[in-house]
Design an enzyme around this catalytic site. Structure first.
Site, short mmCIF file in Angstrom:
data_model
loop_
_atom_site.label_atom_id
_atom_site.label_comp_id
_atom_site.label_asym_id
_atom_site.label_seq_id
_atom_site.Cartn_x
_atom_site.Cartn_y
_atom_site.Cartn_z
CB ALA A 1 27.00 -39.05 -16.32
CB CYS A 2 30.48 -35.64 -13.07
SG CYS A 2 30.10 -33.96 -13.61
N PRO A 3 28.15 -36.00 -11.03
CG PRO A 3 28.51 -36.72 -8.83
CD PRO A 3 29.20 -36.54 -10.15
N GLY B 1 27.23 -32.54 -13.35
CA GLY B 1 26.97 -32.44 -14.79
C GLY B 1 27.59 -31.22 -15.43
CB THR C 1 29.94 -34.31 -17.67
OG1 THR C 1 29.30 -34.69 -16.44
CG2 THR C 1 29.21 -34.95 -18.83
#
Length: 486
Positions: free
Chosen positions: A8-10, A12, A16
C-alpha cells in the site's frame, strides 16, 4: 516457504502494484510462494482465510496503516516501506524467513474498518515530516484532479473551449444535443475542481493533527479560494490549521471534557483561529503572491520559458513519483485553475517530461537488450504502457537497480522534452492521461516531437552509460587475468 503480503502506498496507484510484482517475482526466483493483497486506489481483493492460516510469515510493504491488520494476529510479521519491496525484495524475504524461524507471533490488533491514513512517521525529522504533510495533502488531492480535469477536458473535446461560457445546466439542459452534455461535463468537472484547494489544506492539516484538524483545514482552504490566494493560500491554510490544532491538543483539560474536545472544541476553535488569520492576516499577502506568480507566468517567453520547462523536466525525472516530482506536478495543476496560456503550456511540459523516463527505458531495454537483466526487460515491456499513460513510476525498477546511470539520463531527456514543449507553445487542459488525451493538446504534433526527442535522448544516454560501465568491467577483468598480474 509460503508467505502472504500487503502492499500500500499513499496514492494507491503505481508503487502499490510495483511492490506486489517485485515480491511475486522474487518469491518465484526463490522457489517460494506468495499471495499479495494490494490495498490500492482500485480497491483490493482480500487474502483468503486459508492463505493467511497456511502462511509461514506476513510481509507488510506499506507507507500507511494496513487495513484489516487484525486478520494476521499470531503470525510473524515483517514491516517495511513500500519502496523497499521494489528495491530490495530479497532482503524482505530474508527478514520474513528469520521471523518465521524465530516463531515470534505478532500481538493481536483491534479490528478496524477502512480509515483515513497519513504516511507521516512518529520518529521522522522535521524536514521529513513537513514533506510528508504536504505529500499527504497531494495524495488525497489527486482523485479530484483526475476526475475534474478529465471531465473538463472531455467537455472541451465535445463542445470546444466556448463551452465554458454556456448557461448553467440547472437553468437550461438540452439532453438531445452534444453541446448540452459538454456543458454538463464542464460544470461537473468545475465543481470537482472547486474542491482542490480545500482538500489540499484539509488533508495537510489532517496529516499534522489527525481528524480534529480536517474541518479547520477545509475552512482555511475555502477561505483561500474566496480571497484569491489559490494553491499557495491552501498550503499555508493547511499548515496553519494543523499547527493550531496541534497547539490546542497540548492544553490540559479536565477528564469530563476530553470526550468532546476532538469532536467539538478542536474543530470549533481551530476554524475560528484559522478563519481569522486567513481573512485578516494571511489572505491578502498570499493573494498578492498568487497574482504576482500568475503575472510572471504570463510574461514568460523565449529563453525564460525554455528554462522553466527544463527545470520542471528535471524535477519530474529526479525521483519519478516522489516529493520533487509531485511538487512540479502540483505546481502545474494549480495553474490549470487560472486557465492562462502560460499555465496550460506548463501543464503540457510537465506531462511530457513525466512520460519520458518509462518510455526511454522501455526503448533502451528493447534496442539494447543485453545491457539489461531479464527482469528489467520484463519491466521494459510494461513501461511502454506506463509511460504512454503518464505514470512516471514505471521507471523506478530501473532507477533502483542502477541509480547513478539511470536517473541522470532520465533527467537529461525530461529536461529536453520540457524545454522543447515550452518552446513550441504546446498546451494542455487535462491534468493527466498521457497519449490518451492527445486530441486535447494544443499543437499536438509539436508536443509529440518534443516527447520523442526527449525519449531518444534519455534512451541514448542510458545506453551509453551502461556500455561504458560494461567496457570498464571487461577491461578490469582482462587486467586481472593478464600474465603480468599473475
Amino acid at each position: 516457504m509460503k508467505f502472504v503480503a500487503i502492499t500500500a502506498c499513499p496514492t494507491g496507484i503505481a508503487h502499490t502494484y510495483m511492490a506486489a510484482e517485485s515480491l511475486e517475482q522474487t518469491a518465484k526466483a526463490n522457489g517460494d510462494t506468495i499471495v499479495v493483497e494490494t490495498q490500492g486506489s482500485a480497491g483490493s481483493t482480500p487474502l483468503s482465510a486459508e492463505d493467511i492460516a497456511t502462511a509461514d510469515a506476513v510481509i507488510f510493504a506499506a507507507d500507511l496503516a494496513v487495513q484489516g491488520r487484525d486478520r494476521f494476529a499470531g503470525k510473524p510479521i515483517v514491516e517495511a516501506p513500500v519502496k523497499q519491496a521494489i528495491n530490495d525484495a530479497a532482503g524482505l524475504f530474508e527478514r520474513a524467513r528469520a521471523a518465521a524461524a524465530a516463531g515470534s507471533p505478532s500481538p493481536a490488533a483491534p479490528a478496524a474498518g477502512p480509515e483515513l491514513t497519513t504516511k507521516v512517521g512518529a520518529n521522522d525529522r522535521l524536514g521529513t515530516r513537513i514533506r510528508q504533510w504536504l505529500m499527504t495533502g497531494v495524495s488525497y488531492l489527486i482523485p479530484f484532479v483526475a476526475a475534474g480535469g478529465l471531465l473538463i477536458a472531455l467537455s472541451f473535446a465535445l463542445g470546444g473551449y466556448q463551452i465554458a461560457s454556456a448557461p448553467k445546466v440547472t437553468e437550461h439542459f438540452d439532453a438531445g444535443s452534444v453541446a448540452g452534455w459538454a456543458a454538463l461535463m464542464f460544470q461537473i468537472g468545475s465543481a470537482a475542481f472547486s474542491f482542490l484547494v480545500p482538500v489540499l489544506a484539509g488533508f495537510i492539516a489532517f496529516a499534522m493533527a489527525d481528524r480534529p484538524a480536517i474541518a479547520p483545514g477545509f475552512v482555511g482552504g475555502a477561505i483561500a479560494v474566496t480571497v484569491g490566494a489559490g494553491f499557495l493560500g491552501g498550503l499555508v491554510a493547511g499548515l496553519l490549521a494543523g499547527g493550531v490544532v496541534m497547539a490546542l491538543k497540548r492544553v490540559q483539560v479536565p477528564k469530563a471534557m476530553r470526550g468532546i474536545m476532538p469532536v467539538v472544541v478542536y474543530p470549533l476553535l481551530g476554524s475560528i483561529v484559522v478563519g481569522v488569520l486567513m481573512y485578516v492576516v494571511v489572505g491578502k499577502p498570499m493573494a498578492a503572491a498568487t497574482d504576482g506568480l500568475t503575472h510572471w507566468l504570463n510574461s514568460l517567453s523565449g529563453v525564460s520559458a525554455v528554462l522553466l520547462g527544463a527545470l520542471l523536466g528535471l524535477m519530474m525525472a529526479f525521483d519519478m513519483g516522489g516529493p520533487v516530482n509531485k511538487a512540479a506536478y502540483t505546481f502545474a495543476v494549480g495553474g490549470l485553475t487560472t486557465g492562462t496560456g502560460a499555465s496550460l503550456q506548463i501543464m503540457a511540459a510537465v506531462m511530457g517530461a513525466g512520460m519520458v523516463p518509462p518510455l526511454a527505458l522501455a526503448l533502451a531495454s528493447t534496442v539494447r537488450r543485453k545491457l539489461f537483466t531479464e527482469a528489467e526487460r520484463e519491466n521494459g515491456r510494461a513501461a511502454w504502457l506506463l509511460g504512454a499513460s503518464f505514470i512516471t513510476e514505471g521507471a523506478i525498477p530501473f532507477a533502483a537497480a542502477d541509480p547513478f546511470r539511470v536517473i541522470p539520463s532520465m533527467m537529461l531527456g525530461s529536461a529536453v522534452t520540457g524545454s522543447l514543449s515550452m518552446a513550441f507553445g504546446a498546451t494542455l487542459r487535462a491534468p493527466h492521461g498521457g497519449i490518451f488525451v492527445l486530441p486535447l493538446i494544443g499543437r499536438p504534433l509539436l508536443f509529440t516531437l518534443a516527447l520523442l526527442v526527449g525519449t531518444a535522448v534519455s534512451a541514448a544516454a542510458v545506453i551509453l552509460l551502461k556500455q561504458l560501465r560494461l567496457r570498464t568491467s571487461d577491461t578490469a577483468a582482462a587486467v586481472t587475468a593478464s600474465p603480468v598480474n599473475a
